[in-house]
Design an enzyme around this catalytic site. Sequence first.
Site, short mmCIF file in Angstrom:
data_model
loop_
_atom_site.label_atom_id
_atom_site.label_comp_id
_atom_site.label_asym_id
_atom_site.label_seq_id
_atom_site.Cartn_x
_atom_site.Cartn_y
_atom_site.Cartn_z
N THR A 119 -13.56 4.06 -15.05
CA THR A 119 -12.17 3.97 -15.73
C THR A 119 -12.11 2.46 -15.48
O THR A 119 -11.73 1.89 -16.57
CB THR A 119 -11.37 4.71 -15.03
OG1 THR A 119 -11.68 6.13 -14.80
CG2 THR A 119 -9.91 4.85 -15.71
N VAL A 120 -11.71 1.84 -14.32
CA VAL A 120 -11.35 0.45 -14.37
C VAL A 120 -12.34 -0.43 -14.75
O VAL A 120 -12.15 -1.39 -15.37
CB VAL A 120 -10.44 0.17 -13.11
CG1 VAL A 120 -9.91 -1.08 -13.06
CG2 VAL A 120 -9.70 1.36 -12.73
N GLY A 132 -0.92 -0.06 -10.46
CA GLY A 132 -1.61 -0.42 -11.37
C GLY A 132 -1.21 -1.57 -12.15
O GLY A 132 -1.53 -2.64 -11.54
N ILE A 153 1.71 -3.12 -12.55
CA ILE A 153 2.80 -3.79 -12.42
C ILE A 153 2.38 -4.53 -11.25
O ILE A 153 1.99 -4.53 -10.12
CB ILE A 153 4.04 -2.71 -11.72
CG1 ILE A 153 4.41 -1.40 -12.61
CG2 ILE A 153 5.09 -3.25 -10.84
CD1 ILE A 153 4.94 -0.58 -11.90
N GLY A 165 -5.01 14.75 -18.60
CA GLY A 165 -5.94 13.73 -17.91
C GLY A 165 -5.11 12.63 -16.84
O GLY A 165 -5.49 11.85 -16.36
N GLU A 214 -6.18 14.38 -11.21
CA GLU A 214 -7.68 14.48 -10.78
C GLU A 214 -7.90 15.93 -10.87
O GLU A 214 -6.89 17.09 -10.67
CB GLU A 214 -7.91 13.91 -9.44
CG GLU A 214 -7.39 12.79 -9.42
CD GLU A 214 -8.55 11.55 -9.38
OE1 GLU A 214 -9.80 12.06 -9.06
OE2 GLU A 214 -8.10 10.36 -9.43
N LYS A 251 -0.45 3.32 -0.67
CA LYS A 251 0.01 2.38 -1.38
C LYS A 251 1.21 1.61 -0.33
O LYS A 251 1.60 0.50 -0.24
CB LYS A 251 0.51 2.60 -2.63
CG LYS A 251 -0.52 2.98 -3.57
CD LYS A 251 -0.17 3.72 -4.87
CE LYS A 251 -1.51 4.20 -5.69
NZ LYS A 251 -1.14 4.99 -6.91
N GLY A 283 -4.47 3.95 -15.19
CA GLY A 283 -5.01 3.98 -16.37
C GLY A 283 -5.62 2.66 -16.73
O GLY A 283 -5.63 1.67 -15.90
N1 NAP Z 1 -8.06 4.71 -12.40
C1 NAP Z 1 -7.38 4.25 -12.11
O1 NAP Z 1 -6.36 4.13 -13.07
C2 NAP Z 1 -7.01 3.23 -10.91
C3 NAP Z 1 -5.84 2.61 -10.77
C4 NAP Z 1 -5.50 1.70 -9.85
C5 NAP Z 1 -6.49 1.66 -8.88
N2 NAP Z 1 -7.69 2.28 -9.02
C6 NAP Z 1 -8.70 2.14 -8.04
O2 NAP Z 1 -9.89 1.43 -8.53
C7 NAP Z 1 -11.08 1.97 -7.93
C8 NAP Z 1 -12.00 2.48 -9.19
O3 NAP Z 1 -11.39 3.56 -9.85
P1 NAP Z 1 -12.07 4.21 -11.15
O4 NAP Z 1 -10.82 5.39 -11.61
O5 NAP Z 1 -12.51 3.12 -11.98
O6 NAP Z 1 -13.20 5.05 -10.46
P2 NAP Z 1 -14.43 5.75 -11.28
O7 NAP Z 1 -13.95 6.08 -12.65
O8 NAP Z 1 -14.66 6.72 -10.54
O9 NAP Z 1 -15.49 4.70 -11.17
C9 NAP Z 1 -16.42 4.31 -10.16
C10 NAP Z 1 -17.58 3.35 -10.39
O10 NAP Z 1 -18.05 2.99 -9.19
C11 NAP Z 1 -19.39 3.38 -9.31
N3 NAP Z 1 -19.86 3.46 -7.98
C12 NAP Z 1 -19.43 4.36 -7.10
N4 NAP Z 1 -20.22 4.33 -6.00
C13 NAP Z 1 -21.00 3.38 -5.95
C14 NAP Z 1 -22.01 3.00 -5.06
N5 NAP Z 1 -22.29 3.40 -3.94
N6 NAP Z 1 -22.85 2.00 -5.79
C15 NAP Z 1 -22.92 1.51 -7.22
N7 NAP Z 1 -21.75 1.93 -7.78
C16 NAP Z 1 -21.00 2.91 -7.54
C17 NAP Z 1 -19.84 4.63 -10.30
O11 NAP Z 1 -21.12 4.63 -10.81
P3 NAP Z 1 -21.61 5.79 -11.80
O12 NAP Z 1 -20.37 5.39 -12.95
O13 NAP Z 1 -22.91 5.20 -11.92
O14 NAP Z 1 -21.26 6.97 -10.81
C18 NAP Z 1 -18.61 4.15 -11.15
O15 NAP Z 1 -18.92 3.59 -12.36
C19 NAP Z 1 -10.62 2.97 -6.92
O16 NAP Z 1 -10.38 2.13 -5.83
C20 NAP Z 1 -9.39 3.39 -7.51
O17 NAP Z 1 -8.44 3.98 -6.30
C21 NAP Z 1 -7.84 3.09 -9.85
#
Ligand code: NAP
Length: 432
Positions: A13-14, A134, A136, A188, A191, A206, A303
């Site tokens: 996502t990010v 996020g 902010i 969405g 989770e 946090k 997001g």
């Molecule tokens: N989503 C949000 O709105 C949000 C907001 C603030 C902070 N965050 C933080 O940002 C981080 C990422 O969140 P996200 O929602 O973007 O997660 P996500 O959608 O699950 O994406 C995780 C990515 O990391 C890759 N990955 C995981 N394990 C790996 C490994 N061992 N080696 C290489 N690549 C690996 C995955 O690869 P594959 O795609 O190939 O599986 C995927 O592309 C997290 O720490 C989350 O807490 C997220």
Amino acid sequence: MDKVNVGLIGLGTVGSGVAKMLLARREFIARRAGLPIVLKKVCVRDRRRARAVRLDPRLVTTRVSDILDDPEIHVVVELMGGIHPAKEILLKALDKGKPVVTANKALLAHEGAALFQRAKKKGVDLYFEASVAGGIPIIKSLREGLIGNDLETLYGILNGTTNFILTEMSRGEGRSFDSALKEAQSRGYAERNPSLDLRGIDTAHKLSILTLLGFGRAIAPGDIYVEGIPGITANDVRYAHDFGYTVKLLGIAKREGDELEVRVHPTLLPKNHLLSNVSGVHNAVFVRGDLIGELVLYGQGAGRLPTTSAVLADLVDVARNLRYHSPQRVPPPVPHRRIRRIRKMGEIEGRFYFRFSCIDRPGVLARIARILGAHRISIASVSQKDRRREQIVPVVMMTHEAKERDVEEALAEIDRMGVIRRKSVCIRVERG
Ligand SMILES: NC(=O)c1ccc[n+]([C@@H]2O[C@H](COP(=O)([O-])OP(=O)(O)OC[C@H]3O[C@@H](n4cnc5c(N)ncnc54)[C@H](OP(=O)(O)O)[C@@H]3O)[C@@H](O)[C@H]2O)c1
């Protein structure tokens, strides 16, 4: 240095938002940062997965070492999530002198000390704006904008999923918790396994980061009192409303002298409090400092794009620090204030909302009041929501200031009464 090369780990996502913006806004960011920030390599787990961004396949790898061992990669952006192997990867990056940008709140909450220490030892930057709220800019605000303040209070609505659910429960006739959760999932916002959010653990992660920055005290998430929202019913939200309050899941850090309270729980806030109108998936942080007075930051706490905004801000800071040879210009968080003690929950004083489920019978209210009185708890207002002789009816109360330990003991005694048919509900009140 004429450009900064980035190795990105994670393209979910990010990560896909960050990759997309680094490509699409290359000139724009270069002008603002003072030099180009170039996406050089992206590491994923599964190359074949469909992505929200189209990348030159030569940029993509499944080996983290292609980033860590490439001397031309100056900065590592970690957006993979999870604690292991993210911790080991980031330590390696720091050891190699590569600054790190991460959004990983769970990692920082649990392993922040080791990472910050290593960053300091190596004289390398570690930035983490996206880890809390996020889009902010609360991390930058605490680390830089508010640095001259001695903070007294920090309240955060730090989890969009729970805030959305509580908002839905407060609308009109009030949705049930289960129905509001389903709605969040279908949109969405939640989770498939939303347990970390609902139980308040994500908020605790946090809050632990914000407490370190705001009050100079590291506190492990496991040492924070945490209560989630599954015990809250639409009726509680409505009754609270009748008393003039909204219900919010708050991360709370409050300092009195050199003692600190750090806790996460559903909270009744007066309707006119600045955080009471923060609805839906929005996040907000309220801070009271000795110089600034009251300050609220409000916006999208998660997001793709809001979180990308935070990562880009960090990347620009890191790029400037590299360009001007000023790593650690903003040092890792350090204990800057002597906090002598974290208060135990039992010592905390405040006002409370109670809901008792009791058989409607003469004298029951008087017995409850007597037990509360014996524990030094005085009632500010009471309302019996229904009258049905010999049936279970809700009796709701607001108290004056009372000690948490007294409340616990009183409720345990009340719950042993034969006429009490369900565990009594207790929600803490903050007046702001
Ligand atoms: N989503 C949000 O709105 C949000 C907001 C603030 C902070 N965050 C933080 O940002 C981080 C990422 O969140 P996200 O929602 O973007 O997660 P996500 O959608 O699950 O994406 C995780 C990515 O990391 C890759 N990955 C995981 N394990 C790996 C490994 N061992 N080696 C290489 N690549 C690996 C995955 O690869 P594959 O795609 O190939 O599986 C995927 O592309 C997290 O720490 C989350 O807490 C997220």
